[in-house]
Design an enzyme around this catalytic site. Structure first.
Site, mmCIF file in Angstrom:
data_model
loop_
_atom_site.group_PDB
_atom_site.id
_atom_site.type_symbol
_atom_site.label_atom_id
_atom_site.label_comp_id
_atom_site.label_asym_id
_atom_site.label_seq_id
_atom_site.Cartn_x
_atom_site.Cartn_y
_atom_site.Cartn_z
ATOM 1 N N SER A 125 14.295 -3.455 21.094
ATOM 2 C CA SER A 125 13.791 -2.606 20.026
ATOM 3 C C SER A 125 12.339 -2.204 20.311
ATOM 4 O O SER A 125 12.077 -1.548 21.321
ATOM 5 C CB SER A 125 13.934 -3.335 18.688
ATOM 6 O OG SER A 125 13.672 -2.478 17.611
ATOM 7 N N ASP A 180 24.198 2.362 17.858
ATOM 8 C CA ASP A 180 22.830 1.971 17.499
ATOM 9 C C ASP A 180 21.973 3.217 17.293
ATOM 10 O O ASP A 180 21.654 3.931 18.247
ATOM 11 C CB ASP A 180 22.237 1.085 18.603
ATOM 12 C CG ASP A 180 20.894 0.505 18.210
ATOM 13 O OD1 ASP A 180 20.418 0.782 17.088
ATOM 14 O OD2 ASP A 180 20.309 -0.237 19.023
ATOM 15 N N HIS A 195 22.350 -2.984 15.984
ATOM 16 C CA HIS A 195 21.053 -3.084 16.651
ATOM 17 C C HIS A 195 20.675 -4.528 16.976
ATOM 18 O O HIS A 195 19.684 -4.772 17.659
ATOM 19 C CB HIS A 195 19.970 -2.458 15.760
ATOM 20 C CG HIS A 195 18.625 -2.351 16.409
ATOM 21 N ND1 HIS A 195 18.392 -1.618 17.557
ATOM 22 C CD2 HIS A 195 17.428 -2.895 16.069
ATOM 23 C CE1 HIS A 195 17.126 -1.705 17.893
ATOM 24 N NE2 HIS A 195 16.507 -2.481 17.012
#
Length: 527
Positions: free
Chosen positions: A336, A393, A458
């Site tokens: 991320s 995602d 995610h």
């Protein structure tokens, strides 16, 4: 001469046969339109009545076939199981061949555990270990020297294991932060213990990132003590180096790992939304731009800690000097926000020394970071990037208006090429992805719900689960995947199929209050 029955049957059984013959009558056919059976001794029907009966038979047969073809599936399932010998011993659903009716069920059914002992192993906290393969002669290939050509589809077993291994380092960074998220604003931080997933590595440096979101001047005048709302330094990862001779020999080099966690504080979220592209300070090319918020986290120093860029460069330069003369590699991994910062760290390290070791980035669920100029900058510096992307995602599709990305497929002539280049260079929202892509898909997992929510798609553990199961684009999830489902069930219980959450409850995993100690060595996801 007429031959009697007595010539073909024994005399002692003749009376039995004659008795049965006398009581014999024609059996009623389900297709016969006549309501009353006729004795076999009845005279044959006329040709007209025979034709009429034949037509009636065919009509009844046609109706029967139509009724059979339109049978309700539920009625078929409720049929008795004492059928033919060929289906004896098979389950009812298996005998129905539902994969032909519902194609998506075929992969899930084939990949699902069929025995309780296998399911129990997958849901237990016990890791399955296997020897690590020797990468000595091919380590540069696995490190991306050829952009992982020929290793992704199907996914090479050794590369799968390396990707999962580096993902485990990022999980250690998350664990290190959440175990002690607070940080004093009045003094320098104390050394932090990190439970590494691999004992052959040792942590040499803690890394900090500082969020700095400026408030309007009038706010500073009215409330000067709100500095904690505008700037905060947080532990974001670490630098580790392989320190085991046997592991160095197996890998073919001494590996330096930089692991960075994802977004965890409110100010880091605020930095994520500062999506305007700005020029890289060290670049003399005004077309090379990156996101403002990511650059701020990378370059801003805190009150008691240096910036992330300064810390990484200083530590890597020190390690290069300490291990001078050895074969080294630099591997940067993140999830991320950490995936975005990994690219900025790689750019920073690529020019930190006269002879920098090969640099590779393994990113999980990373957003876009810069424009096409930034992509060209990393390519010129020979920074290799493998982006692991989940098809569901949404974070991997932000930020910005994506004019630049995919423009190569749209450039049909020189005129279009000039237009897209102009948009790439002048549009402040034109972002592009970097590197080679390994795409996985939540819907291909037999354990996760096809409609799993955004958080699950995610989640880093979900990423590692999908990578461990991925085989190829033609067979997205392998039947012999080895990664434990315990953490996935614990963290994403609402997104795991009900069958496995119920089995987890029956195995008392929830009642035991799952804790996940870092294993002394990593499980091998290789088949």
């Amino acid at each position: 001469m007429q031959i009697g029955i007595s010539l073909t049957l024994p005399a002692q059984n003749l009376h039995v046969y004659q008795a049965r013959r006398a009581s014999f009558k024609c059996q009623k056919s389900p297709l016969n339109p006549l309501t009353k059976p006729h004795p076999c001794s009845q005279k044959p029907c006329s040709s007209a009545s025979s034709t009429e009966l034949t037509r009636q038979h065919l009509s009844n047969l046609d109706k029967l076939l139509q009724k059979t073809n339109q049978a309700d599936p539920e009625q078929v399932i409720k049929a008795p199981s004492n059928g033919s010998i060929e289906t004896k011993g098979k389950g009812l659903l298996e005998g129905l061949n539902l994969s032909r009716i519902w194609p998506e069920m075929k992969a899930a059914e084939e990949m699902s555990p069929r025995h309780l002992n296998r399911l129990q192993r997958l849901l237990s906290k016990t890791m399955e270990y296997s020897p690590r393969n020797n990468l000595g002669s091919r380590w540069r290939e696995y490190h991306g020297c050829n952009d992982w050509s020929g290793l992704l589809d199907p996914l090479d077993e050794n590369l799968r294991r390396e990707v999962v291994r580096y993902g485990e380092f990022v999980q250690a960074a998350y664990h290190g932060f959440h175990s002690n998220p607070a940080m004093s604003t009045d003094e320098a931080p104390l050394p932090r213990h990190v439970a590494l997933p691999d004992r052959s590595y040792k942590v040499t440096k803690s890394l900090y990132a500082t969020s700095s979101v400026a408030l309007p001047e009038w706010v500073d005048d009215v409330a000067p003590n709100l500095g904690w709302m505008t700037q905060r330094s947080s532990w974001i990862g670490f630098v580790a180096v392989c320190d085991d001779k046997r592991e160095i020999q197996r890998m073919g080099r001494r590996d330096i790992v930089i692991a960075l966690r994802g977004t965890a504080t409110c100010l880091e979220w605020a930095e994520n939304f500062r999506a305007q592209l700005v020029q890289i300070p060290e670049s003399h090319d005004p077309t090379q731009k990156v996101e403002c918020g990511f650059l701020s986290l990378h370059k801003t120093a805190g009150a008691h800690v240096p910036s992330l860029a300064e810390s990484v460069v200083e530590e890597v330069q020190r390690l290069i000097e300490v291990y001078q003369g050895e074969t080294l590699s630099i591997t940067i991994t993140g999830h991320s926000l950490g995936a975005a910062l990994s690219l900025l760290v790689a750019d920073e390290l690529s020019s930190c020394a006269p002879q920098v070791p090969p640099i590779a980035v393994f990113s999980f669920g990373g957003p876009r970071v810069g424009n096409k100029g930034f992509v060209d900058r990393l390519n010129e510096k020979n920074v290799k990037v493998l982006r692991i992307v989940n098809n569901q995602d949404v974070i991997t599709r932000v930020p910005g208006v994506f004019i630049g990305e995919g423009s190569q497929q749209q450039q049909r002539n020189e005129g279009f090429s000039r237009v897209f280049n102009m948009l790439d260079n002048n549009n402040p929202w034109a972002y592009s992805h970097v590197g080679t892509e390994l795409r996985v898909d939540t819907k291909m997992s037999p354990y996760l719900k096809p409609n799993a929510d955004v958080a699950c798609c995610h989640d880093l553990e979900a990423y590692l689960h999908l990578v461990d199961g991925f085989l190829s684009s033609n067979c997205p999830f392998r039947a012999n995947a080895k990664r434990s489902l315990a953490r996935l069930v614990h963290d994403q219980r609402s997104n795991v199929k009900r069958l496995y959450t119920h089995k987890a409850l029956s195995l008392n995993l929830e009642r035991d209050g799952l804790s996940f100690p870092m294993p002394s060595c990593l499980p091998s996801p290789s088949g």
